[in-house]
Design a protein around this motif. Structure first.
Motif, PDB file in Angstrom:
ATOM      1  N   MET A   1      50.638  39.083  34.165  1.00  0.00           N
ATOM      2  CA  MET A   1      51.068  40.036  34.850  1.00  0.00           C
ATOM      3  C   MET A   1      49.944  41.136  34.372  1.00  0.00           C
ATOM      4  SD  MET A   1      54.410  42.076  34.326  1.00  0.00           S
ATOM      5  CE  MET A   1      55.368  40.474  34.083  1.00  0.00           C
ATOM      6  N   THR A   2      49.672  42.251  35.135  1.00  0.00           N
ATOM      7  CA  THR A   2      48.805  42.698  34.639  1.00  0.00           C
ATOM      8  C   THR A   2      49.642  44.175  34.542  1.00  0.00           C
ATOM      9  OG1 THR A   2      48.156  43.709  37.169  1.00  0.00           O
ATOM     10  CG2 THR A   2      46.425  42.122  36.282  1.00  0.00           C
ATOM     11  N   ILE A   3      50.726  44.358  34.185  1.00  0.00           N
ATOM     12  CA  ILE A   3      50.754  46.175  34.440  1.00  0.00           C
ATOM     13  C   ILE A   3      51.918  46.125  32.621  1.00  0.00           C
ATOM     14  CG2 ILE A   3      52.423  47.942  35.002  1.00  0.00           C
ATOM     15  CD1 ILE A   3      53.474  46.130  37.249  1.00  0.00           C
ATOM     16  N   GLU A   4      51.057  47.151  32.171  1.00  0.00           N
ATOM     17  CA  GLU A   4      51.937  46.919  30.250  1.00  0.00           C
ATOM     18  C   GLU A   4      52.750  48.125  30.669  1.00  0.00           C
ATOM     19  OE1 GLU A   4      51.093  45.508  27.906  1.00  0.00           O
ATOM     20  OE2 GLU A   4      50.035  44.048  28.973  1.00  0.00           O
ATOM     21  N   ALA A   5      54.332  47.960  30.338  1.00  0.00           N
ATOM     22  CA  ALA A   5      54.905  48.690  30.313  1.00  0.00           C
ATOM     23  C   ALA A   5      54.706  49.916  29.302  1.00  0.00           C
ATOM     24  CB  ALA A   5      56.470  47.973  29.055  1.00  0.00           C
ATOM     25  N   THR A   6      53.688  49.876  28.557  1.00  0.00           N
ATOM     26  CA  THR A   6      53.085  50.840  27.527  1.00  0.00           C
ATOM     27  C   THR A   6      52.150  52.308  28.494  1.00  0.00           C
ATOM     28  OG1 THR A   6      51.352  49.022  26.113  1.00  0.00           O
ATOM     29  CG2 THR A   6      54.152  50.669  25.396  1.00  0.00           C
ATOM     30  N   GLN A   7      51.352  51.734  29.394  1.00  0.00           N
ATOM     31  CA  GLN A   7      50.309  52.391  30.179  1.00  0.00           C
ATOM     32  C   GLN A   7      50.719  53.381  30.563  1.00  0.00           C
ATOM     33  OE1 GLN A   7      50.038  49.153  33.340  1.00  0.00           O
ATOM     34  NE2 GLN A   7      50.473  50.900  34.727  1.00  0.00           N
ATOM     35  N   ASP A   8      49.793  54.748  30.272  1.00  0.00           N
ATOM     36  CA  ASP A   8      49.975  55.420  30.361  1.00  0.00           C
ATOM     37  C   ASP A   8      50.567  55.829  31.793  1.00  0.00           C
ATOM     38  OD1 ASP A   8      49.277  56.592  28.044  1.00  0.00           O
ATOM     39  OD2 ASP A   8      46.799  57.239  28.825  1.00  0.00           O
ATOM     40  N   ASN A   9      50.214  55.872  32.869  1.00  0.00           N
ATOM     41  CA  ASN A   9      50.184  56.300  34.671  1.00  0.00           C
ATOM     42  C   ASN A   9      51.553  55.253  34.429  1.00  0.00           C
ATOM     43  OD1 ASN A   9      49.128  54.006  34.144  1.00  0.00           O
ATOM     44  ND2 ASN A   9      47.814  53.913  36.622  1.00  0.00           N
ATOM     45  N   LEU A  10      52.220  55.117  33.621  1.00  0.00           N
ATOM     46  CA  LEU A  10      53.843  53.840  34.694  1.00  0.00           C
ATOM     47  C   LEU A  10      53.890  54.644  35.563  1.00  0.00           C
ATOM     48  CD1 LEU A  10      54.389  51.125  33.476  1.00  0.00           C
ATOM     49  CD2 LEU A  10      56.084  51.602  33.010  1.00  0.00           C
ATOM     50  N   ILE A  11      54.904  53.891  36.675  1.00  0.00           N
ATOM     51  CA  ILE A  11      55.507  54.545  37.726  1.00  0.00           C
ATOM     52  C   ILE A  11      56.224  54.605  38.082  1.00  0.00           C
ATOM     53  CG2 ILE A  11      55.846  55.853  40.197  1.00  0.00           C
ATOM     54  CD1 ILE A  11      52.264  55.564  40.031  1.00  0.00           C
ATOM     55  N   VAL A  12      57.672  54.487  37.949  1.00  0.00           N
ATOM     56  CA  VAL A  12      59.059  53.648  37.239  1.00  0.00           C
ATOM     57  C   VAL A  12      59.870  54.304  38.759  1.00  0.00           C
ATOM     58  CG1 VAL A  12      60.567  54.008  36.403  1.00  0.00           C
ATOM     59  CG2 VAL A  12      58.938  53.916  35.463  1.00  0.00           C
ATOM     60  N   GLY A  13      60.375  53.788  39.786  1.00  0.00           N
ATOM     61  CA  GLY A  13      61.361  54.315  40.936  1.00  0.00           C
ATOM     62  C   GLY A  13      62.741  54.207  40.080  1.00  0.00           C
ATOM     63  N   VAL A  14      63.425  54.822  41.141  1.00  0.00           N
ATOM     64  CA  VAL A  14      65.140  54.607  40.186  1.00  0.00           C
ATOM     65  C   VAL A  14      65.621  54.814  41.816  1.00  0.00           C
ATOM     66  CG1 VAL A  14      66.785  55.411  39.317  1.00  0.00           C
ATOM     67  CG2 VAL A  14      64.667  55.706  38.580  1.00  0.00           C
ATOM     68  N   VAL A  15      65.962  53.971  41.960  1.00  0.00           N
ATOM     69  CA  VAL A  15      67.173  53.371  43.450  1.00  0.00           C
ATOM     70  C   VAL A  15      68.934  53.794  42.731  1.00  0.00           C
ATOM     71  CG1 VAL A  15      67.760  52.526  45.498  1.00  0.00           C
ATOM     72  CG2 VAL A  15      66.293  52.544  44.179  1.00  0.00           C
ATOM     73  N   GLY A  16      69.222  55.328  43.438  1.00  0.00           N
ATOM     74  CA  GLY A  16      70.640  56.265  43.581  1.00  0.00           C
ATOM     75  C   GLY A  16      70.474  56.945  42.467  1.00  0.00           C
ATOM     76  N   ALA A  17      70.968  58.503  42.564  1.00  0.00           N
ATOM     77  CA  ALA A  17      70.443  59.277  41.246  1.00  0.00           C
ATOM     78  C   ALA A  17      72.507  59.773  40.698  1.00  0.00           C
ATOM     79  CB  ALA A  17      70.241  60.838  42.005  1.00  0.00           C
ATOM     80  N   GLY A  18      73.384  58.959  41.305  1.00  0.00           N
ATOM     81  CA  GLY A  18      74.150  58.791  40.403  1.00  0.00           C
ATOM     82  C   GLY A  18      74.766  59.050  38.707  1.00  0.00           C
ATOM     83  N   ALA A  19      75.490  58.943  38.260  1.00  0.00           N
ATOM     84  CA  ALA A  19      75.970  59.005  36.969  1.00  0.00           C
ATOM     85  C   ALA A  19      74.597  58.891  35.526  1.00  0.00           C
ATOM     86  CB  ALA A  19      76.960  58.747  36.255  1.00  0.00           C
ATOM     87  N   MET A  20      74.597  57.150  36.947  1.00  0.00           N
ATOM     88  CA  MET A  20      73.611  55.953  35.775  1.00  0.00           C
ATOM     89  C   MET A  20      71.374  56.749  35.713  1.00  0.00           C
ATOM     90  SD  MET A  20      75.620  54.677  33.720  1.00  0.00           S
ATOM     91  CE  MET A  20      74.776  53.658  32.529  1.00  0.00           C
TER      92      MET A  20
END
Ligand code: NAD
Length: 508
Positions: A1-20
């Motif tokens: 895998m080429t992506i690192e969880a610690t990399q600066d420009n990490l883009i995280v998608g979140v589906v669902g904007a409820g309580a969680m």
């Protein structure tokens, strides 16, 4: 895998904007990630942004973060109007409504938008991660990422490996969890994962005790708080989480385990749910609530000790000494005869055995006998169990005597195992079954339960603290008396208890 969880420009998608979803977006943003947030209800996403802004504002007021960091975190959150905006994400966390069809549809759409190396995670609390992944084109990139509510306060996150999840996908989520300020634990896919499996032991055994008429819910709560040291009684907890959340989740875990007796739901819980007695949110659950305040019935005042002589069973020399020491402190009139005098109050101290069986096995008069729970000591609250025929005057003598130093006494009806014994044996046994199945390591089981449920100890350390041999004895006795497979001890517990080893001992 080429992506690192610690990399600066990490883009995280979140589906669902409820309580969680909003909580997950908040901790990912404060962890330095860029967030793309999508909800089918755009207002929900907007409310989420306001909510996070407010939460970070409070963190600034409390000097937990700088105003610049809060502003930068907010600037990293983008609200999407369509899912196509997820195209450049490295990882997407789904936190939409708990429904398999909805989640499958979301995952299928995501796969049509993102590249093959993008990680897809679900925050599901009760659906199988493997099942969600099974309808994906690339099930190996799908894993569970189970946060707890409220996310910013609850540090634990379970990283769940589905059957086909690639190990480096779960490794990535583990590292991402840490970046988000969480304490991740690695869990193999199983009904209820780890924490929600153990949580059944507490509430369901309490519900069964109550259904059998052993003790009222208020008394169960008092015993578990005062004697066993839990922060909340099981019924208070059910009121807080609401029966329409807890009971369906319990049913689902029970079904997924092919009717494993340890997770058997309570019919009484079902009828209370049907009746709308859901808890705090409907203002009436096991307790009534007014202006958010719980109405707790007062404890009945104990009578004065009437001076009746007391005879203590010597079946177990250790508990006999423990009870006699207390009786001396209470200035009880002790009957030292080899057998109890005609009018003496008889105290037995069984483990996993009902007062009736204990009295009859020792050839004692059940009308004069009460049982005393010694599992957690006798200092904070004492539980007295009567046989169906214990004379009321003898119960009153026991109450009067045992409350003599101001320590409260709860009287319960006969049961194979006291309230603490049954609930703790169930929690420890479920913890052992999780260890046995390799769902998580012994250390992670205890870490997850103390962090996720706030129990005084994890299930395995609790077993060690109380004595694995005693927990085994309790379960064997309850199983023998009731014939209910719910109480059969797990091999993990039995072997370690027989070997005198800690329940945390992994397989060699
Ligand atoms: P919620 O009802 O507060 O929020 C769910 C959100 O998902 C809503 O805003 C809804 O509009 C949105 N949604 C529904 N369908 C969608 C779709 N197709 N695409 C995008 N958004 C959609 O629910 P919640 O409590 O935040 O739970 C979300 C998930 O987290 C569930 O899987 C739940 O089991 C899990 N979970 C909840 C808790 C908890 O205590 N609430 C704890 C752990 C895990």
């Amino acid at each position: 895998m080429t992506i690192e969880a610690t990399q600066d420009n990490l883009i995280v998608g979140v589906v669902g904007a409820g309580a969680m979803g909003r909580g997950i977006a908040q901790v990912a943003a404060t962890g330095g990630c860029t967030i793309k947030l999508f909800d089918t209800r755009i207002e929900s996403s907007k409310e989420a942004v306001d909510f996070i802004d407010n939460m970070l504002g409070r963190a600034v007021e409390k000097n937990r973060m700088t105003a610049d960091d809060a502003k930068a975190a907010m600037a990293r959150i983008e609200v999407l109007e369509t899912m196509s905006g997820f195209a450049d994400c490295h990882v997407i966390i789904e936190a939409a409504t708990e429904n398999l069809d909805i989640k499958r549809k979301i995952f299928s759409e995501l796969e049509s938008i993102v590249g093959d190396d993008v990680i897809l995670a679900s925050n599901t609390s009760s659906l199988s991660v493997t099942t969600i992944a099974s309808s994906c084109q690339h099930p190996e990139r799908v894993a569970g990422f189970h946060f707890f509510n409220p996310v910013p306060l609850m540090k634990l996150v379970e990283v769940i490996d589905g059957v086909r999840t690639a190990p480096d996908v779960a490794d990535f989520l583990f590292a991402l969890g840490a970046r988000m300020g969480r304490e991740p634990v690695r869990v193999a896919d199983a009904p209820g994962f780890l924490v929600n499996q153990v949580g059944r032991g507490y509430t369901i055994e309490a519900a069964h005790l109550n259904s059998e008429g052993v003790a009222d819910y208020v008394d169960v709560d008092r015993i578990m708080r005062d004697a066993a040291g839990f922060r909340m009684g099981p019924f208070e907890l059910l009121d807080l989480t609401a029966l329409d959340v807890t009971h369906p989740a319990t049913k689902m875990i029970y079904e997924q385990f092919y009717h494993e007796a340890r997770y058997r739901p309570s019919t009484k819980m079902n009828t209370r749910m049907e009746a709308g007695l859901l808890g705090r949110k409907t203002k009436q659950g096991y307790y009534a609530y007014q202006d958010g305040k719980q109405a707790v019935p007062e404890e009945e005042a104990a009578p004065e000790y009437d001076g009746r002589a007391v005879w203590v069973s010597q079946a177990n020399p250790e508990t006999c000494a423990q009870i006699t020491e207390l009786l001396n402190k209470l200035n009880a009139k002790i009957d030292n005869g080899e057998e109890p005098g005609e009018d003496s109050l008889i105290i037995v101290a069984p483990l996993g055995i009902d007062a009736t069986t204990a009295a009859l096995e020792e050839g004692l008069d059940p009308e004069h006998t009460v049982a005393l729970d010694t599992l957690f000591g006798l200092d904070v609250r004492r539980t007295v169990m009567k046989t169906p025929v214990t004379d009321a005057a003898f119960v009153a003598s026991a109450r009067g005597l045992l409350t003599g130093d101001g320590v409260p006494v709860t009287v319960i009806r006969d049961s194979a195992g006291f309230v603490t014994q049954r609930i703790l044996a169930m929690i420890v046994n479920i913890g052992c079954s999780i260890a046995q199945s390799g769902t998580a390591t012994p250390l992670d089981i205890d870490k997850a339960v103390t962090m996720g449920l706030g129990y005084p100890h994890g299930p395995l350390a609790f077993g060690d603290f109380l004595g694995a041999d005693r927990i085994l004895e309790i379960l064997i006795s309850i199983f023998e008396i009731t014939g209910d497979p719910r109480y059969r001890p797990t091999p993990w517990l039995r072997r370690r208890a027989l070997l005198g080893e800690s329940l945390l001992t992994p397989e060699s």
